[in-house]
Design a protein around this motif. Structure first.
Motif, PDB file in Angstrom:
ATOM      1  N   ILE A 104      -5.652  -7.547   0.887  1.00  0.00           N
ATOM      2  CA  ILE A 104      -4.271  -7.100   1.076  1.00  0.00           C
ATOM      3  C   ILE A 104      -3.543  -8.081   1.982  1.00  0.00           C
ATOM      4  O   ILE A 104      -2.406  -8.474   1.706  1.00  0.00           O
ATOM      5  CB  ILE A 104      -4.239  -5.671   1.648  1.00  0.00           C
ATOM      6  N   ALA A 105      -4.209  -8.521   3.041  1.00  0.00           N
ATOM      7  CA  ALA A 105      -3.603  -9.491   3.961  1.00  0.00           C
ATOM      8  C   ALA A 105      -3.297 -10.803   3.236  1.00  0.00           C
ATOM      9  O   ALA A 105      -2.244 -11.405   3.456  1.00  0.00           O
ATOM     10  CB  ALA A 105      -4.522  -9.745   5.151  1.00  0.00           C
ATOM     11  N   TYR A 106      -4.204 -11.246   2.368  1.00  0.00           N
ATOM     12  CA  TYR A 106      -3.966 -12.474   1.606  1.00  0.00           C
ATOM     13  C   TYR A 106      -2.731 -12.331   0.721  1.00  0.00           C
ATOM     14  O   TYR A 106      -1.861 -13.213   0.697  1.00  0.00           O
ATOM     15  CB  TYR A 106      -5.187 -12.830   0.741  1.00  0.00           C
ATOM     16  N   LEU A 107      -2.641 -11.221  -0.018  1.00  0.00           N
ATOM     17  CA  LEU A 107      -1.514 -11.024  -0.919  1.00  0.00           C
ATOM     18  C   LEU A 107      -0.193 -10.937  -0.159  1.00  0.00           C
ATOM     19  O   LEU A 107       0.823 -11.449  -0.612  1.00  0.00           O
ATOM     20  CB  LEU A 107      -1.729  -9.769  -1.770  1.00  0.00           C
ATOM     21  N   MET A 108      -0.217 -10.316   1.008  1.00  0.00           N
ATOM     22  CA  MET A 108       0.998 -10.243   1.821  1.00  0.00           C
ATOM     23  C   MET A 108       1.339 -11.617   2.391  1.00  0.00           C
ATOM     24  O   MET A 108       2.502 -12.017   2.390  1.00  0.00           O
ATOM     25  CB  MET A 108       0.842  -9.216   2.928  1.00  0.00           C
ATOM     26  N   GLY A 109       0.337 -12.339   2.858  1.00  0.00           N
ATOM     27  CA  GLY A 109       0.550 -13.675   3.413  1.00  0.00           C
ATOM     28  C   GLY A 109       1.075 -14.661   2.387  1.00  0.00           C
ATOM     29  O   GLY A 109       1.853 -15.556   2.710  1.00  0.00           O
ATOM     30  N   ALA A 110       0.660 -14.487   1.143  1.00  0.00           N
ATOM     31  CA  ALA A 110       1.120 -15.350   0.059  1.00  0.00           C
ATOM     32  C   ALA A 110       2.468 -14.876  -0.497  1.00  0.00           C
ATOM     33  O   ALA A 110       3.002 -15.481  -1.420  1.00  0.00           O
ATOM     34  CB  ALA A 110       0.087 -15.370  -1.066  1.00  0.00           C
ATOM     35  N   HIS A 111       2.988 -13.776   0.051  1.00  0.00           N
ATOM     36  CA  HIS A 111       4.262 -13.190  -0.372  1.00  0.00           C
ATOM     37  C   HIS A 111       4.212 -12.684  -1.811  1.00  0.00           C
ATOM     38  O   HIS A 111       5.216 -12.710  -2.515  1.00  0.00           O
ATOM     39  CB  HIS A 111       5.423 -14.170  -0.169  1.00  0.00           C
ATOM     40  N   TYR A 112       3.035 -12.224  -2.237  1.00  0.00           N
ATOM     41  CA  TYR A 112       2.877 -11.633  -3.563  1.00  0.00           C
ATOM     42  C   TYR A 112       3.190 -10.144  -3.533  1.00  0.00           C
ATOM     43  O   TYR A 112       3.558  -9.570  -4.553  1.00  0.00           O
ATOM     44  CB  TYR A 112       1.466 -11.841  -4.101  1.00  0.00           C
ATOM     45  N   ILE A 113       2.987  -9.515  -2.384  1.00  0.00           N
ATOM     46  CA  ILE A 113       3.325  -8.115  -2.209  1.00  0.00           C
ATOM     47  C   ILE A 113       4.022  -7.964  -0.864  1.00  0.00           C
ATOM     48  O   ILE A 113       3.915  -8.838   0.000  1.00  0.00           O
ATOM     49  CB  ILE A 113       2.088  -7.177  -2.260  1.00  0.00           C
ATOM     50  N   LYS A 114       4.739  -6.852  -0.728  1.00  0.00           N
ATOM     51  CA  LYS A 114       5.359  -6.562   0.566  1.00  0.00           C
ATOM     52  C   LYS A 114       5.328  -5.062   0.792  1.00  0.00           C
ATOM     53  O   LYS A 114       5.261  -4.273  -0.155  1.00  0.00           O
ATOM     54  CB  LYS A 114       6.787  -7.087   0.644  1.00  0.00           C
ATOM     55  N   ARG A 115       5.355  -4.708   2.050  1.00  0.00           N
ATOM     56  CA  ARG A 115       5.395  -3.301   2.427  1.00  0.00           C
ATOM     57  C   ARG A 115       6.849  -2.919   2.631  1.00  0.00           C
ATOM     58  O   ARG A 115       7.596  -3.633   3.297  1.00  0.00           O
ATOM     59  CB  ARG A 115       4.608  -3.093   3.722  1.00  0.00           C
ATOM     60  N   LEU A 116       7.238  -1.809   2.025  1.00  0.00           N
ATOM     61  CA  LEU A 116       8.591  -1.326   2.210  1.00  0.00           C
ATOM     62  C   LEU A 116       8.743  -0.836   3.644  1.00  0.00           C
ATOM     63  O   LEU A 116       7.882  -0.115   4.142  1.00  0.00           O
ATOM     64  CB  LEU A 116       8.915  -0.211   1.218  1.00  0.00           C
ATOM     65  N   SER A 117       9.808  -1.230   4.278  1.00  0.00           N
ATOM     66  CA  SER A 117       9.980  -0.906   5.699  1.00  0.00           C
ATOM     67  C   SER A 117       9.983   0.610   5.923  1.00  0.00           C
ATOM     68  O   SER A 117      10.527   1.372   5.131  1.00  0.00           O
ATOM     69  CB  SER A 117      11.270  -1.526   6.234  1.00  0.00           C
ATOM     70  N   HIS A 118       9.325   0.985   6.993  1.00  0.00           N
ATOM     71  CA  HIS A 118       9.228   2.376   7.446  1.00  0.00           C
ATOM     72  C   HIS A 118       8.508   3.290   6.462  1.00  0.00           C
ATOM     73  O   HIS A 118       8.768   4.493   6.431  1.00  0.00           O
ATOM     74  CB  HIS A 118      10.601   2.945   7.789  1.00  0.00           C
TER      75      HIS A 118
END
Length: 66
Positions: A33-47
């Motif tokens: 999950i950290a890799y995908l977020m770091g690569a900007h493939y996924i993002k968490r919707l704020s709040h």
């Protein structure tokens, strides 16, 4: 990308703009999950605890499928 990372991108594509909750304690390692977020493939919707696939993630998934 690992098989699990590709599967997660596919699931987030199916979830659409509303996203979905990712339970990192199931079959997905936090590092994936950290890799995908770091690569900007996924993002968490704020709040929220919802994740969505980004345009960059869609493009990456498309190149894998080609």
């Amino acid at each position: 990308m690992t098989k699990n990372e590709i599967q997660l991108l596919k699931e987030l594509t199916a979830a659409g703009e509303h996203g979905r909750v990712i339970n990192a304690l199931t079959f997905r390692a936090r590092s994936e999950i950290a890799y995908l977020m770091g690569a900007h493939y996924i993002k968490r919707l704020s709040h929220t605890n919802l994740y969505v696939i980004t345009e960059r993630g869609r493009e990456a998934l498309k190149t894998i499928a080609d």
